[in-house]
Design a protein around this motif. Structure first.
Motif, PDB file in Angstrom:
ATOM      1  N   ASP A  87       0.788  -1.350  -0.079  1.00  0.00           N
ATOM      2  CA  ASP A  87       0.140  -0.138  -0.003  1.00  0.00           C
ATOM      3  C   ASP A  87       0.623   1.194   0.196  1.00  0.00           C
ATOM      4  OD1 ASP A  87      -2.135  -1.175  -0.035  1.00  0.00           O
ATOM      5  OD2 ASP A  87      -2.796  -0.908   2.106  1.00  0.00           O
ATOM      6  N   LYS A  88       1.933   1.363   0.396  1.00  0.00           N
ATOM      7  CA  LYS A  88       2.657   2.571   0.998  1.00  0.00           C
ATOM      8  C   LYS A  88       3.663   2.862  -0.035  1.00  0.00           C
ATOM      9  CE  LYS A  88       0.481   2.907   4.745  1.00  0.00           C
ATOM     10  NZ  LYS A  88      -0.565   3.866   4.527  1.00  0.00           N
ATOM     11  N   LEU A  89       4.015   1.939  -1.031  1.00  0.00           N
ATOM     12  CA  LEU A  89       4.768   2.058  -2.265  1.00  0.00           C
ATOM     13  C   LEU A  89       4.026   2.596  -3.313  1.00  0.00           C
ATOM     14  CD1 LEU A  89       6.928  -1.126  -2.361  1.00  0.00           C
ATOM     15  CD2 LEU A  89       7.345   1.130  -0.941  1.00  0.00           C
ATOM     16  N   ARG A  92       5.338   2.906  -9.436  1.00  0.00           N
ATOM     17  CA  ARG A  92       6.752   2.712  -9.993  1.00  0.00           C
ATOM     18  C   ARG A  92       7.578   1.977  -9.029  1.00  0.00           C
ATOM     19  NH1 ARG A  92       9.019   6.143 -13.643  1.00  0.00           N
ATOM     20  NH2 ARG A  92       7.361   7.696 -13.578  1.00  0.00           N
ATOM     21  N   GLU A  93       7.517   2.484  -7.493  1.00  0.00           N
ATOM     22  CA  GLU A  93       8.597   1.684  -6.767  1.00  0.00           C
ATOM     23  C   GLU A  93       8.186   0.288  -6.514  1.00  0.00           C
ATOM     24  OE1 GLU A  93       8.905   5.559  -3.606  1.00  0.00           O
ATOM     25  OE2 GLU A  93       7.140   4.266  -3.430  1.00  0.00           O
ATOM     26  N   PHE A  94       7.013  -0.141  -6.678  1.00  0.00           N
ATOM     27  CA  PHE A  94       6.536  -1.620  -6.744  1.00  0.00           C
ATOM     28  C   PHE A  94       7.243  -2.263  -7.802  1.00  0.00           C
ATOM     29  CE2 PHE A  94       3.841  -5.394  -7.841  1.00  0.00           C
ATOM     30  CZ  PHE A  94       3.867  -5.921  -6.500  1.00  0.00           C
ATOM     31  N   ASP A 127       3.043   7.046 -10.210  1.00  0.00           N
ATOM     32  CA  ASP A 127       3.752   7.495  -9.111  1.00  0.00           C
ATOM     33  C   ASP A 127       2.637   8.054  -8.075  1.00  0.00           C
ATOM     34  OD1 ASP A 127       6.520   7.840  -9.891  1.00  0.00           O
ATOM     35  OD2 ASP A 127       5.786   8.686 -11.358  1.00  0.00           O
ATOM     36  N   ARG A 128       1.519   7.461  -7.967  1.00  0.00           N
ATOM     37  CA  ARG A 128       0.761   7.519  -6.800  1.00  0.00           C
ATOM     38  C   ARG A 128       0.793   6.288  -6.263  1.00  0.00           C
ATOM     39  NH1 ARG A 128      -4.804   9.143  -9.890  1.00  0.00           N
ATOM     40  NH2 ARG A 128      -5.623   8.027  -8.145  1.00  0.00           N
ATOM     41  N   ARG A 129       0.738   6.213  -4.594  1.00  0.00           N
ATOM     42  CA  ARG A 129       0.854   5.238  -3.826  1.00  0.00           C
ATOM     43  C   ARG A 129      -0.442   4.061  -4.280  1.00  0.00           C
ATOM     44  NH1 ARG A 129       1.397   7.268   2.019  1.00  0.00           N
ATOM     45  NH2 ARG A 129       3.115   8.816   1.865  1.00  0.00           N
ATOM     46  N   GLU A 131      -2.128   2.307  -2.466  1.00  0.00           N
ATOM     47  CA  GLU A 131      -3.263   2.364  -1.531  1.00  0.00           C
ATOM     48  C   GLU A 131      -4.515   3.159  -2.204  1.00  0.00           C
ATOM     49  OE1 GLU A 131      -2.786   4.198   2.309  1.00  0.00           O
ATOM     50  OE2 GLU A 131      -0.976   5.030   1.497  1.00  0.00           O
ATOM     51  N   ASP A 132      -4.053   3.832  -3.119  1.00  0.00           N
ATOM     52  CA  ASP A 132      -4.932   4.899  -3.798  1.00  0.00           C
ATOM     53  C   ASP A 132      -5.672   4.298  -5.124  1.00  0.00           C
ATOM     54  OD1 ASP A 132      -6.248   7.330  -3.614  1.00  0.00           O
ATOM     55  OD2 ASP A 132      -5.104   8.431  -4.978  1.00  0.00           O
TER      56      ASP A 132
ATOM     57  N   LEU B 299      -1.188  11.216   0.127  1.00  0.00           N
ATOM     58  CA  LEU B 299      -0.843  10.209  -1.139  1.00  0.00           C
ATOM     59  C   LEU B 299      -0.516  11.391  -2.382  1.00  0.00           C
ATOM     60  CD1 LEU B 299      -4.282   8.430  -0.549  1.00  0.00           C
ATOM     61  CD2 LEU B 299      -2.015   7.674  -0.012  1.00  0.00           C
ATOM     62  N   PRO B 301       1.042  12.368  -5.618  1.00  0.00           N
ATOM     63  CA  PRO B 301       2.290  11.605  -5.978  1.00  0.00           C
ATOM     64  C   PRO B 301       3.364  12.317  -5.905  1.00  0.00           C
ATOM     65  CG  PRO B 301       0.633  12.623  -7.717  1.00  0.00           C
ATOM     66  CD  PRO B 301       0.090  13.010  -6.254  1.00  0.00           C
ATOM     67  N   TYR B 302       4.327  11.313  -6.160  1.00  0.00           N
ATOM     68  CA  TYR B 302       5.935  12.022  -6.128  1.00  0.00           C
ATOM     69  C   TYR B 302       6.153  12.677  -7.506  1.00  0.00           C
ATOM     70  CZ  TYR B 302       7.587  10.224  -1.497  1.00  0.00           C
ATOM     71  OH  TYR B 302       7.795   9.993  -0.259  1.00  0.00           O
ATOM     72  N   PHE B 312      14.063   3.941  -4.803  1.00  0.00           N
ATOM     73  CA  PHE B 312      14.273   2.774  -5.636  1.00  0.00           C
ATOM     74  C   PHE B 312      14.954   2.738  -6.828  1.00  0.00           C
ATOM     75  CE2 PHE B 312      10.747   1.394  -2.554  1.00  0.00           C
ATOM     76  CZ  PHE B 312      10.831  -0.005  -2.453  1.00  0.00           C
ATOM     77  N   SER B 332       7.389   1.689   4.110  1.00  0.00           N
ATOM     78  CA  SER B 332       5.961   1.032   4.695  1.00  0.00           C
ATOM     79  C   SER B 332       5.862   1.607   6.117  1.00  0.00           C
ATOM     80  CB  SER B 332       5.781  -0.460   4.806  1.00  0.00           C
ATOM     81  OG  SER B 332       6.277  -0.949   3.635  1.00  0.00           O
ATOM     82  N   ARG B 335       5.651   5.744   5.893  1.00  0.00           N
ATOM     83  CA  ARG B 335       4.488   6.255   5.105  1.00  0.00           C
ATOM     84  C   ARG B 335       3.070   5.909   6.077  1.00  0.00           C
ATOM     85  NH1 ARG B 335       6.349   5.285  -1.102  1.00  0.00           N
ATOM     86  NH2 ARG B 335       7.897   6.729  -1.054  1.00  0.00           N
TER      87      ARG B 335
END
Lengths: 242, 567
Positions: A87-89, A92-94, A127-129, A131-132, B299, B301-302, B312, B332, B335
């Protein structure tokens, strides 16, 4: 290539998969069908090492999943029916996270992730988390992540759930092109039209046993015996053994 | 039917179904839990009884001073319950999917609030009530109170005391949410920490138990009225003091004064609860909307073009799998507000403990008193270490959640994931435990004329305690892992977590048992000016290491086996 040799999985006294033997050849697109609770997901979980078979063995590209799980999984990609993500990534990070698990070189990974983001048209929200994300977005990220390490074999459980028509088309096209490039795919689905459209061979499991396994050509002949619909074949074979 | 009662009835039904599950495996597990809880409850009872007897008969502190100590302990308890409720309530009142669901139904917002508030209070207070009652039983048995004393104290003192703390917590929380909409969540939380740290600091500055004892001894006071003069006036307005006054009055047989104290406490609890309802009626829904806004801001976006320090896309010199696993754990944690907020709270509490303990000035040259002081400080430090491990290490495997498939289905050796989590937990807990051990032993080094033996032994002990406690929490956390529970606080207050906590406390007791004799020898030799033979710590030191290693290996092995179960 995926081989299941006399595989049985029991949960207490309940037998979920009963002496299943099946081979999915290299470069083949295999559709794995069956009613709810027939044993599809259990079989898939044994292929991917999430369940240990009670007896029998599972091989991926010739490697025994129980004996050498890491080696087997290096060549495998698994896309589950419920695409739970961290959820917290961000998406892209995932993708980077999964690439790291498969030890993909960072420079190569950057290129691939860029390609995948374009291919799946996810750049506007990647690039959104997570969880959204909606169910469909999660599904797309989950499928995209499976391709980062260029697997030789893909096991995919219900790929079209929650996808909008455009996303579904992208996924169908991606899976077909993977097979064309020599990847083996085992896809579990409830969608008979999707199976008919994509798969080279279709197997139906019922009560843990493989009750039907035919190529597209044989399937056409089987359909002709009924009213020309795959649905009727499906209902018949699952009824007989139900 | 009133929607609140309607929903509560269904919740009760669900609870009864799970509580009275008669399947053999569940029954055996329940029986095992009952045995452990029973043993722990008995331990709490004995400890309370013995401590009361020891303080009143051996140290001859007197009823008044003893109840002042109780008041101070209750203050810590009150703040701990209060802070715990702020954090848990944030998850349950503002981030729970159940609340989001109920908000779409024709249920008055205040009823949704009350439902979650009471649910929260009852869920998180069960174990505290049990411990509280057993401590009370030990205390009351010493004074030979009648059975109705215990019931009365539970109903009119302990429950209102905790309820008052929880009610104040939700009031603070709603204020936080309102302020967060204007000033930002992190700023408000930062401000809140400063305020709480100040409150705790001021309280102990003006009611330091050791300073109080010293002043009493210095002035050679014996009359309670004279000693009472030494207490700061603001104590009379604090709930912990009302409870202490109530117990003190009963111990002296002053029923009317006891009734007065209980009346003030009950009145305050009811009044604050009414204020909570009033505020929630007007403000809960709006603050819930603010929380959605705050969450959506978090939330945002970056910027994909900006490369962060820890990112990463950036390499940090680790092996690829280790690197992504570390970053995943870090993100984790950072955040998830309920994680880092609770962590900071515990760090602040530990910091206050460390600062106040390291400034203790021990003067009494009585072996029993020094040992008691050492054990109390050791127990408090150990308790903090166990709490920290329980809260942050226990949920580590379970929090992998349904997304565990990513690791289980990937080419990752599960041992690597498992021991990486262990390493993270161990490093953090060890660092804090060593700080506590160091600070707790400084007063003894000063007292003994700069002999560092206890300090080094404390540092040594902290290492083994951290190892065993972290191993138990990680291992048993895997055994009791609930992959459906996304809330780390609820995971850390589950039945499995409570059992694990009791096991770690039992380990601490075993530990105390091992070091008690050499400790007595050490203080005796110190006061009798005889030489302490250093070899006397070799055997208990070795025993400590062996026991800790065995516990650690066992817990980690059991946990790894559990983590490898079918997923």
């Amino acid at each position: 290539m995926i081989e299941l040799i006399n595989v049985t999985k029991k949960f207490g006294t309940f037998t979920a998969v009963d002496d299943l033997t099946l081979t999915v050849k290299a470069g083949e697109f295999f559709g794995f069908l069956g009613p709810n609770g027939a044993g599809k997901t259990t079989t898939i979980k044994m292929i991917t090492g999430l369940f240990a078979p009670t007896s029998g063995s599972v091989r991926v590209n010739g490697i025994d999943v129980q004996a050498e799980p890491i080696e087997a999984k290096k060549r495998l990609a698994y896309i589950p029916d419920q695409p739970f993500l961290y959820d917290k990534l961000s998406g892209r990070e995932f993708l980077y996270f999964v690439g790291g698990l498969y030890r993909v070189d960072k420079t190569v990974m950057q290129e691939r992730i860029k390609e995948i983001i374009d291919q799946f048209e996810i750049g506007s929200w990647v690039d959104r988390r997570t969880e959204d994300y909606s169910q469909g977005m999660r599904q797309r990220i989950s499928i995209a992540a499976a391709l980062v390490h260029r697997p030789k074999t893909i096991v995919i459980d219900e790929p079209m759930v929650g996808l909008d028509p455009r996303s579904a088309k992208i996924v169908r096209h991606t899976l077909r092109s993977q097979v064309k490039s020599g990847t083996t795919i085992l896809m579990s689905t409830h969608s008979l039209p999707v199976a008919e459209e994509l798969c080279d061979r279709i197997g139906i499991i019922n009560d843990g046993r493989l009750v039907f396994c035919d190529t597209q050509e044989q399937l056409q002949a089987d359909k002709a015996k009924y009213d020309g619909k795959f649905e009727s074949v499906f209902l018949e074979v699952t009824k007989q053994h139900g | 039917m009133n929607p609140l009662l309607h929903i509560a009835a269904y919740k009760l039904r669900a609870f009864v179904k799970s509580a009275f599950d008669l399947r053999p495996a569940v029954l055996i597990r329940g029986l095992g839990s009952m045995l452990v809880f029973g043993a722990f409850a008995y331990g709490a009872f004995r400890l309370s009884f013995t401590l009361t007897e020891f303080i009143l008969e051996q140290t001859r502190a007197g009823l008044f001073l003893y109840h002042q100590f109780i008041s101070m302990m209750l203050f810590v308890f009150f703040v701990a319950v209060n802070l715990g409720n702020i954090i848990v309530s944030y998850s349950t009142l503002y981030r729970s999917p159940e609340v989001a669901y109920l908000m779409t139904k024709p249920v008055p917002f205040v009823q949704v609030f009350l439902l979650k508030f009471l649910d929260n209070f009852l869920y998180s207070s069960g174990t505290l009530f049990l411990i509280g009652f057993m401590v009370l039983l030990g205390y009351g048995t010493y004074f030979r109170h009648e059975w109705h004393f215990f019931i009365a104290v539970m109903l009119v003192v302990l429950v209102p005391f905790m309820f008052l703390s929880a009610s104040l917590a939700v009031l603070v929380l709603m204020a936080i949410m309102k302020a967060a909409g204007r000033f930002g969540f992190r700023t408000v939380m930062g401000g809140l920490f400063v305020v709480y740290a100040l409150i705790i600091g001021v309280f102990f500055q003006y009611s330091n138990p050791v300073a109080l004892v010293e002043r009493v001894q210095h002035a050679r006071l014996t009359a309670e009225t004279d000693i009472a003069e030494l207490l700061p006036g603001f104590l009379a307005y604090l709930p912990n003091q009302w409870v202490a006054d109530f117990l003190h009055a009963l111990a002296r047989g002053e029923g009317a004064r006891a009734l007065g104290s209980a009346g003030i406490l009950l009145g305050a609890a009811v009044a604050v609860f009414l204020v909570v309802i009033f505020v929630a009626k007007r403000f809960y829904y709006r603050s819930w909307m603010v929380s959605l806004q705050v969450q959506s801001l978090a939330l945002a976006p970056y910027n994909p073009h900006r490369l962060h320090l820890i990112d990463f896309r950036r390499g940090h010199g680790f092996a690829p799998q280790v690197e992504v696993l570390l970053k995943k754990e870090l993100f984790s944690f950072l955040r998830e507000p309920s994680q880092w907020i609770h962590f900071i709270v515990m760090i602040v509490l530990t910091g206050l403990f460390v600062i106040s303990v390291s400034n203790l000035n021990l003067r009494l040259r009585v072996v029993d008193v020094q040992i008691l002081t050492y054990l109390v400080l050791f127990a408090f430090g150990g308790f903090m270490t166990c709490s920290l491990a329980l809260r942050f290490v226990f949920p580590m495997i379970g929090l992998e959640g349904k997304q565990f498939w990513v690791l289980r289905g990937g080419p990752v050796d599960l041992r690597k994931v498992y021991f990486l989590k262990f390493a993270i937990g161990f490093v953090v807990v060890l660092f804090i435990a060593e700080c506590i051990a160091f600070a707790s032993n400084i007063p003894f080094v000063r007292f003994s004329g700069r002999r560092p033996l206890l300090l080094w032994f404390g540092v040594y002990e902290a290492f083994w305690i951290s190892l065993a406690v972290v191993s138990m929490n990680l291992g048993f956390g895997a055994v009791f892992a609930n992959y459906n529970e996304k809330n780390p606080i609820r995971a850390a207050s589950s039945q499995g977590a409570t059992l694990t906590f009791l096991f770690t406390l039992f380990f601490l007791l075993v530990h105390i048992g091992i070091v008690l004799l050499p400790l007595v020898d050490y203080f005796t030799s110190l006061f009798h000016f005889t030489r302490f033979d250093l070899t006397r710590v070799v055997v208990p030191g070795t025993a400590l290491a062996v026991v800790s290693m065995l516990v650690s290996v066992f817990a980690l092995a059991v946990g790894l086996r559990a983590a490898r179960r079918d997923f």
